[in-house]
Design an enzyme around this catalytic site. Structure first.
Site, short mmCIF file in Angstrom:
data_model
loop_
_atom_site.label_atom_id
_atom_site.label_comp_id
_atom_site.label_asym_id
_atom_site.label_seq_id
_atom_site.Cartn_x
_atom_site.Cartn_y
_atom_site.Cartn_z
N PHE A 174 0.85 -1.19 0.00
CA PHE A 174 0.00 0.00 0.00
C PHE A 174 0.89 1.24 0.00
O PHE A 174 0.79 2.10 -0.88
CB PHE A 174 -0.95 0.02 1.21
CG PHE A 174 -1.83 1.25 1.20
CD1 PHE A 174 -2.92 1.32 0.36
CD2 PHE A 174 -1.53 2.34 2.00
CE1 PHE A 174 -3.71 2.47 0.31
CE2 PHE A 174 -2.31 3.49 1.96
CZ PHE A 174 -3.40 3.55 1.11
N LYS A 180 4.14 1.86 -0.75
CA LYS A 180 5.38 1.30 -1.33
C LYS A 180 6.57 2.24 -1.15
O LYS A 180 7.71 1.78 -1.03
CB LYS A 180 5.18 1.05 -2.83
CG LYS A 180 4.38 -0.22 -3.12
CD LYS A 180 4.20 -0.41 -4.61
CE LYS A 180 3.34 -1.62 -4.91
NZ LYS A 180 4.08 -2.88 -4.94
N ASN A 223 -2.88 -8.19 -8.69
CA ASN A 223 -1.92 -7.14 -9.05
C ASN A 223 -0.67 -7.76 -9.65
O ASN A 223 -0.29 -8.88 -9.33
CB ASN A 223 -1.58 -6.27 -7.83
CG ASN A 223 -0.35 -6.76 -7.09
OD1 ASN A 223 0.78 -6.42 -7.44
ND2 ASN A 223 -0.56 -7.58 -6.06
N TYR A 268 2.11 -5.37 -10.13
CA TYR A 268 2.90 -4.13 -10.11
C TYR A 268 4.35 -4.39 -10.52
O TYR A 268 4.94 -3.60 -11.25
CB TYR A 268 2.90 -3.53 -8.70
CG TYR A 268 1.82 -2.52 -8.44
CD1 TYR A 268 1.85 -1.28 -9.06
CD2 TYR A 268 0.78 -2.77 -7.55
CE1 TYR A 268 0.87 -0.33 -8.79
CE2 TYR A 268 -0.20 -1.83 -7.29
CZ TYR A 268 -0.15 -0.61 -7.92
OH TYR A 268 -1.12 0.34 -7.67
N PHE A 285 7.10 -4.57 -8.41
CA PHE A 285 8.05 -3.75 -7.62
C PHE A 285 8.33 -2.40 -8.26
O PHE A 285 9.48 -2.08 -8.58
CB PHE A 285 9.38 -4.49 -7.40
CG PHE A 285 9.32 -5.67 -6.47
CD1 PHE A 285 8.24 -5.88 -5.63
CD2 PHE A 285 10.37 -6.59 -6.43
CE1 PHE A 285 8.19 -6.97 -4.79
CE2 PHE A 285 10.34 -7.68 -5.58
CZ PHE A 285 9.25 -7.88 -4.76
N ASN A 296 11.66 -10.25 1.12
CA ASN A 296 10.50 -10.68 0.35
C ASN A 296 10.95 -11.48 -0.88
O ASN A 296 11.45 -10.91 -1.84
CB ASN A 296 9.70 -9.44 -0.09
CG ASN A 296 8.54 -9.80 -1.01
OD1 ASN A 296 8.14 -10.98 -1.08
ND2 ASN A 296 8.00 -8.83 -1.71
N SER A 307 6.92 -12.47 -3.95
CA SER A 307 6.03 -11.79 -4.90
C SER A 307 6.06 -12.53 -6.23
O SER A 307 7.14 -12.88 -6.71
CB SER A 307 6.48 -10.35 -5.11
OG SER A 307 6.20 -9.61 -3.96
N ASN A 326 5.46 -11.42 -9.14
CA ASN A 326 5.56 -10.58 -10.33
C ASN A 326 6.98 -10.18 -10.71
O ASN A 326 7.18 -9.33 -11.57
CB ASN A 326 4.73 -9.31 -10.12
CG ASN A 326 3.28 -9.66 -9.80
OD1 ASN A 326 2.68 -10.48 -10.49
ND2 ASN A 326 2.75 -9.11 -8.73
N THR A 327 7.97 -10.79 -10.08
CA THR A 327 9.37 -10.56 -10.48
C THR A 327 9.91 -11.92 -10.91
O THR A 327 9.98 -12.84 -10.08
CB THR A 327 10.19 -9.98 -9.30
OG1 THR A 327 9.66 -8.70 -8.98
CG2 THR A 327 11.66 -9.84 -9.66
N LYS A 385 9.15 -13.27 4.17
CA LYS A 385 7.75 -13.34 3.70
C LYS A 385 7.60 -14.48 2.70
O LYS A 385 8.34 -14.57 1.71
CB LYS A 385 7.35 -12.01 3.06
CG LYS A 385 5.86 -11.96 2.69
CD LYS A 385 5.38 -10.55 2.45
CE LYS A 385 3.90 -10.51 2.06
NZ LYS A 385 3.40 -9.16 1.89
N ASN A 430 2.14 -13.95 1.08
CA ASN A 430 2.00 -13.05 -0.06
C ASN A 430 0.78 -13.47 -0.90
O ASN A 430 0.00 -14.32 -0.46
CB ASN A 430 3.29 -13.10 -0.89
CG ASN A 430 3.64 -11.75 -1.48
OD1 ASN A 430 2.76 -11.10 -2.06
ND2 ASN A 430 4.86 -11.32 -1.33
#
Ligand SMILES: Cc1cc2nc3c(=O)[nH]c(=O)nc-3n(C[C@H](O)[C@H](O)[C@H](O)COP(=O)(O)O)c2cc1C
Length: 409
Positions: free
Chosen positions: A103, A105, A150, A152, A154, A212, A215, A217-218, A255, A286
Site C-alpha cells: 500500500f 510502497k 496485481n 505491479y 516492484f 520478500n 512476490s 511478479n518478479t 515473507k 504473499n
C-alpha cells in the site's frame, strides 16, 4: 419588458442558480466530512468506496496514498484496549493489526496509517535502485470476489529516496512501528547483494526488515525460497545484520508465498533451524498465483497475484503448518483475506502473533480497521483470553492434524 430589465432578470436567475449550487455543494461537503469524521462504516461501504471503485484501481490507490501523505486523514477515535497489545519477538505493539506491504510502497503515508488505527506499518517493497515496475494496467479489482489481482512488479523509488523519507520521519520523533519490506531489482545479477544492501541501508530507521522472496511478479524471485538458495540468502542476510553496530540491530522477517509445496514448506522449516539462517519472524503470506474455481469476476484471468477473500484460508492453513513445523518458536505475522475480527482471530489461533491486511482496507476504507479490532477484542474476551498472546497457536495442531506425520521441533 426592456432589454435592460430582461438582462437584469436573467442575471438574477443566474445568481439564484449559483447560490443554490453553492448551498447544495456545501451541504454535500458537510455531509461527506461529517460521515468521514464519525468513521461511519455504512457511509464508506455504501457511498464513498463504491464511488472510488468507479475509478481506475491504480489511480485510486495513488489518490489514497496522496491524501494520506498530506495528512488529510482523521485520527481514529477508538482506543486500543489492553487485550489487543501483543509482541512480535522483541517488538511491542499496541494492537496486532498492521497494514501489509504494497500500500505504502514508497514510505509516504506512514504517519497517516498509524493515525487511522494500524498498529504497525510495513513500507515497500523497496528495490535498491529505482525501477518503474510492469506496464499498466497492472491492478484489477475483482468486486464480486472481494479480491484484487496485481502485477505491479516492484515499482519502487529505490533505497535512497525511501530511506530519506523514513529518516526525516524519525527526526520528528515518530516512534510508531515501521517495517521495511525489501525486494530485488528486476535485472539484478546479485539478489543477495540487493537484500544485504537493504538491510544495511534501513536498519537504523526500521523496526523490522522483510526479505520478500514471494512476490509472483518478479521473474525468478520465488525460486529463492528453494532450500539451496534460501540457505545462501538467509545466511548472508543474517550475517550482514549481525555485523551492524549493536544499536542498529534489527529483526529480520521472511515473507512466504502461499503456493509452496509440502516439500518446500518442510525444507524452509529445516533451513530456519540452522543458526546461521536464524531469522526473527515469518510473514505468511504473499498473494497467490492460484485461481480458485469459484471466482466470479471478469478479471480472473489477469496475470498476477491474487489477494483478498479467496486467499484467506490458504494463508491461515499455511500459518498453522509453519507454526507446527517450527514448533511455535518463530513469531508469525498472518496476512491474507482478513475482512473481519473472526478472520484475524482465526489467524492468531493458527499461530500468528500479529496480522496485516491490504485488500479489505482498499475495499472498505479506514472504518474496517476499527471494526476488525473491536470484533477481535470481543472474540478474545468471549474465549476467555486476556490478551492476543494467550490465543496464539491454540488451534494450530487441530488445523494441521491431518498432517500429523510432520516432525515437530
Ligand atoms: C496491489 C497490491 C500490491 C502489493 N505489493 C506488495 C509488495 O510490494 N510487496 C509485498 O511483499 N507484498 C505486496 N502485496 C501483498 C500484500 O502485502 C499481502 O501479502 C497480500 O495482499 C495478502 O493480504 P490481503 O489479502 O489482505 O490483501 C501487494 C498486494 C496488493 C493487493
Amino acid at each position: 419588458m426592456s432589454v435592460c430589465s430582461s438582462i437584469v432578470n436573467f442575471g438574477g436567475r443566474n445568481n439564484k442558480i449559483k447560490s443554490l449550487l453553492l448551498v447544495s455543494g456545501g451541504a454535500a461537503g458537510m455531509f461527506v466530512a461529517l460521515n468521514i469524521f464519525q468513521e461511519n462504516e455504512i457511509f464508506y461501504e455504501k457511498f464513498l468506496m463504491p464511488a472510488l471503485h468507479k475509478v481506475d484501481p491504480e489511480f485510486s490507490h495513488n489518490f489514497a496514498v496522496t491524501v494520506s501523505k498530506y495528512g488529510f486523514v482523521l485520527r481514529s477515535k477508538y482506543k486500543d484496549p489492553d487485550t489487543l497489545s501483543t509482541s512480535l519477538g522483541t517488538l511491542k505493539l499496541n494492537n496486532p493489526v498492521g497494514i501489509a506491504a504494497g500500500f505504502d510502497k514508497q514510505g509516504e503515508a506512514v504517519e497517516a496509517l498509524n493515525k487511522i488505527g494500524f498498529g504497525f506499518v510495513e513500507v515497500g517493497s523497496v528495490t535498491p535502485v529505482p525501477q518503474p515496475g510492469n506496464d499498466k494496467p497492472r491492478v484489477f479489482r475483482l468486486l464480486e470476489d472481494e479480491a484484487v489481482i496485481n502485477r505491479y512488479g516492484f515499482n519502487s523509488e529505490g533505497h535512497d529516496i525511501v530511506y530519506n523519507r523514513l529518516h526525516n520521519l524519525r527526526k520528528t520523533n515518530y516512534v510508531g512501528i515501521i517495517g521495511v519490506n525489501l525486494g530485488k531489482n528486476k535485472n539484478s545479477e546479485d539478489p543477495l547483494e540487493d537484500y544485504v544492501s537493504g538491510i544495511r541501508k534501513f536498519a537504523d530507521v526500521a523496526d523490522y526488515l522483510v526479505v520478500n522472496v514471494s512476490s509472483p511478479n518478479t521473474p525468478g524471485l520465488r525460486s529463492l525460497q528453494s532450500k539451496h538458495h534460501l540457505k545462501e540468502l538467509l545466511s548472508g542476510v543474517v550475517a550482514a545484520r549481525d555485523d551492524l553496530p549493536a544499536n542498529c540491530w534489527t529483526p529480520v522477517f521472511l515473507k512466504l508465498s502461499p503456493d509452496l509445496t509440502d516439500e518446500e514448506k518442510r525444507d524452509i522449516a529445516d533451513v530456519l533451524k540452522d543458526p546461521k539462517c536464524a531469522i526473527d519472524g515469518l510473514i505468511i503470506s504473499n498473494t497467490t498465483v492460484g485461481r480458485p474455481e469459484n471466482l466470479q469476476s471478469n478479471s480472473v484471468f489477469e496475470e498476477g497475484g491474487l489477494s483478498g477473500r479467496p486467499l484467506r484460508d490458504l494463508s491461515t492453513n499455511l500459518i498453522a503448518e509453519m507454526y507446527s513445523l517450527t514448533g511455535g518458536k518463530i513469531p508469525i505475522i498472518g496476512v491474507g483475506g482478513i475482512f473481519t475480527g473472526q478472520d484475524a482471530y482465526d489467524k492468531i489461533c493458527a499461530g500468528a502473533s500479529a496480522v496485516q491486511l491490504y485488500t479489505s482496507f482498499i475495499f472498505y476504507g479506514p472504518p474496517r480497521i476499527t471494526r476488525i479490532k473491536k470484533e477481535l477484542d470481543e472474540l478474545l474476551r468471549i474465549n476467555n483470553y486476556q490478551s492476543v498472546e494467550e490465543a496464539v497457536g491454540t488451534k494450530a495442531l487441530k488445523l494441521t492434524e491431518k498432517r500429523s506425520w510432520w516432525p515437530l521441533w
